[in-house]
Design a protein around this motif. Structure first.
Motif, PDB file in Angstrom:
ATOM      1  N   PHE A 167      31.989   1.811   8.518  1.00 15.85           N
ATOM      2  CA  PHE A 167      32.579   0.479   8.493  1.00 15.85           C
ATOM      3  C   PHE A 167      31.662  -0.472   7.745  1.00 15.85           C
ATOM      4  N   GLY A 168      32.231  -1.304   6.891  1.00 16.14           N
ATOM      5  CA  GLY A 168      31.445  -2.205   6.060  1.00 16.14           C
ATOM      6  C   GLY A 168      30.775  -3.317   6.849  1.00 16.14           C
ATOM      7  N   ARG A 169      29.936  -4.093   6.144  1.00 11.89           N
ATOM      8  CA  ARG A 169      29.175  -5.167   6.785  1.00 11.89           C
ATOM      9  C   ARG A 169      29.361  -6.452   6.018  1.00 11.89           C
ATOM     10  N   GLU A 170      29.626  -7.498   6.728  1.00 16.60           N
ATOM     11  CA  GLU A 170      29.743  -8.820   6.130  1.00 16.60           C
ATOM     12  C   GLU A 170      28.508  -9.633   6.514  1.00 16.60           C
ATOM     13  N   SER A 171      28.020 -10.414   5.553  1.00 14.78           N
ATOM     14  CA  SER A 171      26.812 -11.205   5.823  1.00 14.78           C
ATOM     15  C   SER A 171      27.026 -12.178   6.980  1.00 14.78           C
ATOM     16  N   PHE A 172      28.248 -12.704   7.091  1.00 15.93           N
ATOM     17  CA  PHE A 172      28.522 -13.630   8.192  1.00 15.93           C
ATOM     18  C   PHE A 172      28.376 -12.931   9.538  1.00 15.93           C
ATOM     19  N   LEU A 173      28.926 -11.726   9.649  1.00 17.13           N
ATOM     20  CA  LEU A 173      28.843 -10.996  10.913  1.00 17.13           C
ATOM     21  C   LEU A 173      27.405 -10.607  11.220  1.00 17.13           C
ATOM     22  N   ARG A 174      26.642 -10.261  10.181  1.00 16.02           N
ATOM     23  CA  ARG A 174      25.238  -9.930  10.392  1.00 16.02           C
ATOM     24  C   ARG A 174      24.493 -11.126  10.974  1.00 16.02           C
ATOM     25  N   ALA A 175      24.694 -12.295  10.358  1.00 21.73           N
ATOM     26  CA  ALA A 175      24.032 -13.499  10.857  1.00 21.73           C
ATOM     27  C   ALA A 175      24.493 -13.816  12.275  1.00 21.73           C
ATOM     28  N   LEU A 176      25.779 -13.608  12.560  1.00 11.70           N
ATOM     29  CA  LEU A 176      26.298 -13.882  13.892  1.00 11.70           C
ATOM     30  C   LEU A 176      25.624 -13.007  14.935  1.00 11.70           C
ATOM     31  N   VAL A 177      25.475 -11.722  14.628  1.00 13.46           N
ATOM     32  CA  VAL A 177      24.844 -10.805  15.577  1.00 13.46           C
ATOM     33  C   VAL A 177      23.392 -11.203  15.827  1.00 13.46           C
ATOM     34  N   VAL A 178      22.673 -11.512  14.745  1.00 11.62           N
ATOM     35  CA  VAL A 178      21.267 -11.906  14.887  1.00 11.62           C
ATOM     36  C   VAL A 178      21.146 -13.161  15.744  1.00 11.62           C
ATOM     37  N   GLY A 206      30.351   4.833  19.734  1.00 12.36           N
ATOM     38  CA  GLY A 206      31.418   5.778  20.041  1.00 12.36           C
ATOM     39  C   GLY A 206      32.505   5.768  18.985  1.00 12.36           C
ATOM     40  N   GLN A 207      32.846   4.577  18.487  1.00 13.62           N
ATOM     41  CA  GLN A 207      33.873   4.484  17.449  1.00 13.62           C
ATOM     42  C   GLN A 207      33.361   5.026  16.115  1.00 13.62           C
ATOM     43  N   MET A 208      32.074   4.834  15.838  1.00 18.62           N
ATOM     44  CA  MET A 208      31.485   5.389  14.620  1.00 18.62           C
ATOM     45  C   MET A 208      31.490   6.918  14.650  1.00 18.62           C
ATOM     46  N   GLU A 209      31.231   7.471  15.827  1.00 16.22           N
ATOM     47  CA  GLU A 209      31.298   8.928  15.961  1.00 16.22           C
ATOM     48  C   GLU A 209      32.718   9.422  15.719  1.00 16.22           C
ATOM     49  N   ALA A 210      33.695   8.706  16.262  1.00 20.52           N
ATOM     50  CA  ALA A 210      35.085   9.113  16.071  1.00 20.52           C
ATOM     51  C   ALA A 210      35.465   9.068  14.597  1.00 20.52           C
ATOM     52  N   GLU A 211      34.988   8.046  13.869  1.00 20.26           N
ATOM     53  CA  GLU A 211      35.271   7.949  12.434  1.00 20.26           C
ATOM     54  C   GLU A 211      34.638   9.106  11.674  1.00 20.26           C
ATOM     55  N   PHE A 212      33.410   9.470  12.033  1.00 19.25           N
ATOM     56  CA  PHE A 212      32.729  10.593  11.379  1.00 19.25           C
ATOM     57  C   PHE A 212      33.496  11.891  11.606  1.00 19.25           C
TER      58      PHE A 212
END
Length: 335
Positions: A167-178, A206-212
């Motif tokens: 799953f991709g990453r957005e800079s806004f979401l990264r800043a939000l998490v931090v 868990g969702q990343m494992e399912a995607e893999f």
């Protein structure tokens, strides 16, 4: 961590670098760190002064006390105390003051004998000497969090995965998490921040494992090699620089040169629990007795890169206090 030195003027920077490393990972005890810096200076200084060739220095910290090893490539070092005869580490003022009466050629080994554990010297097969010891600083224990996975209905759908996987990453979401991690730490303390990030890591992992599994058409339990590929795939998808060093039945070892959160992770080191929980949760779901994750090195606390060891089962007793432990979830182990 390893260093190569061929000049005495490199010793000061090495001493400071090792001191910073010890301070990042040790229990708060500035005096112990300063004593360890002095031991490093004497051990490496001896090798540089008394040998004809360069010096190789290695520091590892998998147990409570870090292990320092100094290899001289040629020449002959003053022989240190034989194994089993070195005194216990001491910082008693009288003991240290007595070192002033020693001849200069033996003063360094006297300091090492007083301030370090388990001092051992041996001749190398071809030429030179190896001197090893345990520095008298203690590693900070790890606070372990193992939350159950929760599906809140807000996780990304599997068909949202990018063409290259993950799953991709957005800079806004990264800043939000931090910022959310920092806010939790500010209001409730670092343990609460780590527990919060651990919960997010378990859920999203868990969702990343399912995607893999969907992308790779993997059915049944993930092998250690599958785990390594899964970890690298999901980290590369969010711009991490992970690669696998080792994948065996006992453990998967990964290194990382680039944090997905960038330099901001240094302001929110609790985010490292995201990696621990994602890796540990996936491994635990694919192993009968759970998994343990040891964050040996972390960019977030100033290390030049990350080194992560995922133990498939319980971590060895000597590293268990410093690892995060993840139990096998109730219900089916794999999907």
């Amino acid at each position: 961590m390893d260093w190569y030195l061929d000049r005495h003027d490199q010793l000061g920077e090495l001493r400071r670098e090792i001191g910073r490393y010890l301070a990042r990972h040790a229990l708060p005890d500035r005096e112990a760190v300063e004593d360890a810096e002095l031991v490093v200076s004497e051990a490496v200084g001896n090798a540089l002064r008394h040998t004809a060739g360069p010096v190789w220095v290695s520091l590892s910290w998998a147990e409570e006390h870090p292990a320092l090893t100094v290899y001289d490539v040629g020449g002959s070092l003053p022989r240190p105390l034989p194994p089993g005869t070195a005194p216990a580490p001491s910082t008693d003022a009288d003991d240290l003051a007595g070192l002033a009466d020693l001849p200069e050629s033996g003063r360094g080994m006297g300091i090492i004998g007083l301030l370090a554990h388990d001092v051992v010297s041996r001749l190398r097969r071809e030429s030179g000497t190896v001197v090893s010891m345990r520095l008298a600083v203690s590693r900070r224990p790890t606070h372990s969090v193992d939350p159950p996975r929760r599906d809140g209905g807000l996780l990304p759908a599997l068909d949202e995965a990018g063409p290259d996987g993950g799953f991709g990453r957005e800079s806004f979401l990264r800043a939000l998490v931090v910022q959310m991690s920092r806010a939790v730490e500010h209001h409730h303390g670092p343990d609460a921040a780590e527990a919060t990030v651990a919960q997010v890591g378990i859920d999203v992992g868990g969702q990343m494992e399912a995607e893999f599994r969907l992308a790779e058409q993997v059915v049944g339990r993930l092998s250690p090699q599958d785990l390594g590929r899964c970890y690298v795939r999901l980290k590369h998808a969010i711009d991490g620089g992970f690669s696998v060093l080792e994948a065996t039945d006992e453990r998967v070892v990964l290194v990382n040169t680039r944090c997905p959160f960038g330099e901001t992770v240094r302001q929110a080191p609790a985010l490292c629990r995201m990696t621990s929980s994602v890796f540990g949760g996936i491994a635990a779901r694919n192993h009968d007795v759970g998994a343990s994750v040891l964050l040996e090195e972390r960019i977030a606390v100033g290390d030049p890169g990350c080194r992560v060891v995922v133990y498939l089962g319980q971590a060895p007793a000597d590293v268990s206090p410093f690892a995060h432990h993840y139990g096998t979830p109730a219900g089916p182990a794999v999907v």
